[in-house]
Scaffold this active site. Structure first.
Site, PDB file in Angstrom:
ATOM      1  N   CYS A  48      54.086 -50.707  54.994  1.00  0.00           N
ATOM      2  CA  CYS A  48      53.934 -50.121  53.613  1.00  0.00           C
ATOM      3  C   CYS A  48      52.361 -49.941  52.864  1.00  0.00           C
ATOM      4  CB  CYS A  48      54.447 -50.571  52.379  1.00  0.00           C
ATOM      5  SG  CYS A  48      54.578 -50.427  50.687  1.00  0.00           S
ATOM      6  N   CYS A  51      51.656 -51.516  49.338  1.00  0.00           N
ATOM      7  CA  CYS A  51      51.908 -52.926  49.566  1.00  0.00           C
ATOM      8  C   CYS A  51      50.502 -53.594  49.821  1.00  0.00           C
ATOM      9  CB  CYS A  51      52.738 -53.270  50.626  1.00  0.00           C
ATOM     10  SG  CYS A  51      54.643 -52.520  50.037  1.00  0.00           S
TER      11      CYS A  51
END
Length: 306
Positions: A48, A51
């Site tokens: 991700c 993230c």
């Protein structure tokens, strides 16, 4: 003893405030500690991109809070059952727990200034500061509103604002209380006259979205009649939109969102993108971590980027 902006001692150690968690340790890492201090749970994955930005920023803010909050990181790839139980639809998703219950959260990467506000808000929940009385009053007002005592809630929100005129949650609550009392005009006046420092607060924006939905509800047609019309002409864009409005007015928020998503899938450009715009109004009116919002945004994104 000198304290920082969160009301915690400057010399309080920060070790152990941030840890990796999993399904087996969730109770001991999150639920139990949250009975004394707010615990942030960051749901992430190695693949991700956002993230990788949000995680370090959260960790820095938690460290700066010097024990006012804690943080647990959960890799969704390795803890799929837990992610399903908490209805994690996309990442990054952040939940905050206090007294064993989720109390706040957000989805996606947010600016550092918003992270700071998020942490400060959580720190006040158990910080023992002078603001605790207002926090208790705010919680009581929200409970009144939930139980249908809108007039009492309005009085409490107004009292909070007398003590703290910059309290966005109380201002948004006051608007929602007038909506609950059926006084749309007063709610609109409050929204329009919001002080500059509160005008763009998420609580006030959410209340504005609820005002718009309330105005639409007053003009909504009968659900059964609209369903019958749609059955005769399943591709009628206007009937689909009107039915979504009627469903929302009747309390079927999930049904309204699904109908608008179907309309968007059928014709995303219809009426200058009305389906998408209406979805955003509904999402804005709900809490960011509401399962309807998370599922709706995920489905909308899948269609946009397909």
């Amino acid at each position: 003893m000198r304290t920082d902006m969160f009301g915690t001692p400057d010399n309080q150690p920060t070790a152990g405030l941030i840890k990796d968690g999993n399904e087996q340790t969730f109770l001991q890492d999150v639920i139990e500690p949250s009975k004394t201090v707010p615990v942030i749970v960051d749901f992430w994955a190695p693949w991700c991109g956002p993230c990788k930005t949000l995680g370090p920023a959260l960790e820095a803010a938690v460290t700066a809070a010097k024990g006012a909050v804690r943080m647990v990181k959960i890799n969704v790839d390795e803890n799929q059952m837990l992610s399903q139980q908490l209805r994690i639809q996309s990442i990054p998703t952040v939940y905050a727990f206090f007294n064993g219950q989720p109390v706040d959260g957000f989805q996606g990467a947010i600016p550092g200034s918003e992270i700071k506000k998020f942490i400060e808000g959580l720190a006040k929940l158990a910080g023992g500061s002078a603001d605790d009385g207002l926090a208790d009053a705010l919680a009581a007002a929200e409970e009144m509103l939930t139980e249908g005592a809108a007039a009492d809630a309005a009085e409490t929100f107004a009292a909070i604002l007398e003590e703290d005129p910059a309290n966005a949650a109380a201002y948004g609550g006051l608007i929602r209380a007038h909506l609950a009392m059926g006084d749309l005009d007063q709610a609109e006046t409050l929204a329009a006259d919001a002080p500059a420092e509160l005008a763009k607060a998420k609580e006030v924006e959410a209340a504005r979205a609820q005002i718009e939905l309330a105005r639409q509800a007053a003009k909504a047609g009968p659900v059964d009649e609209l369903r019958a019309l749609l059955a005769k002409d399943p591709a009628n864009r206007q009937v689909m939109f009107d039915l979504a409005t009627a469903l929302h007015a009747s309390g079927d928020v999930e049904g309204a969102v699904n109908m608008l998503l179907d309309l968007f899938k059928l014709d995303r450009e219809w009426n200058d993108g009305a389906a998408r715009a209406q979805l955003f109004i509904i999402f804005e009116a709900l809490k960011p971590q509401d399962p309807i919002v998370l599922a709706g945004r995920r489905r909308l994104s899948s269609m946009i980027f397909a």
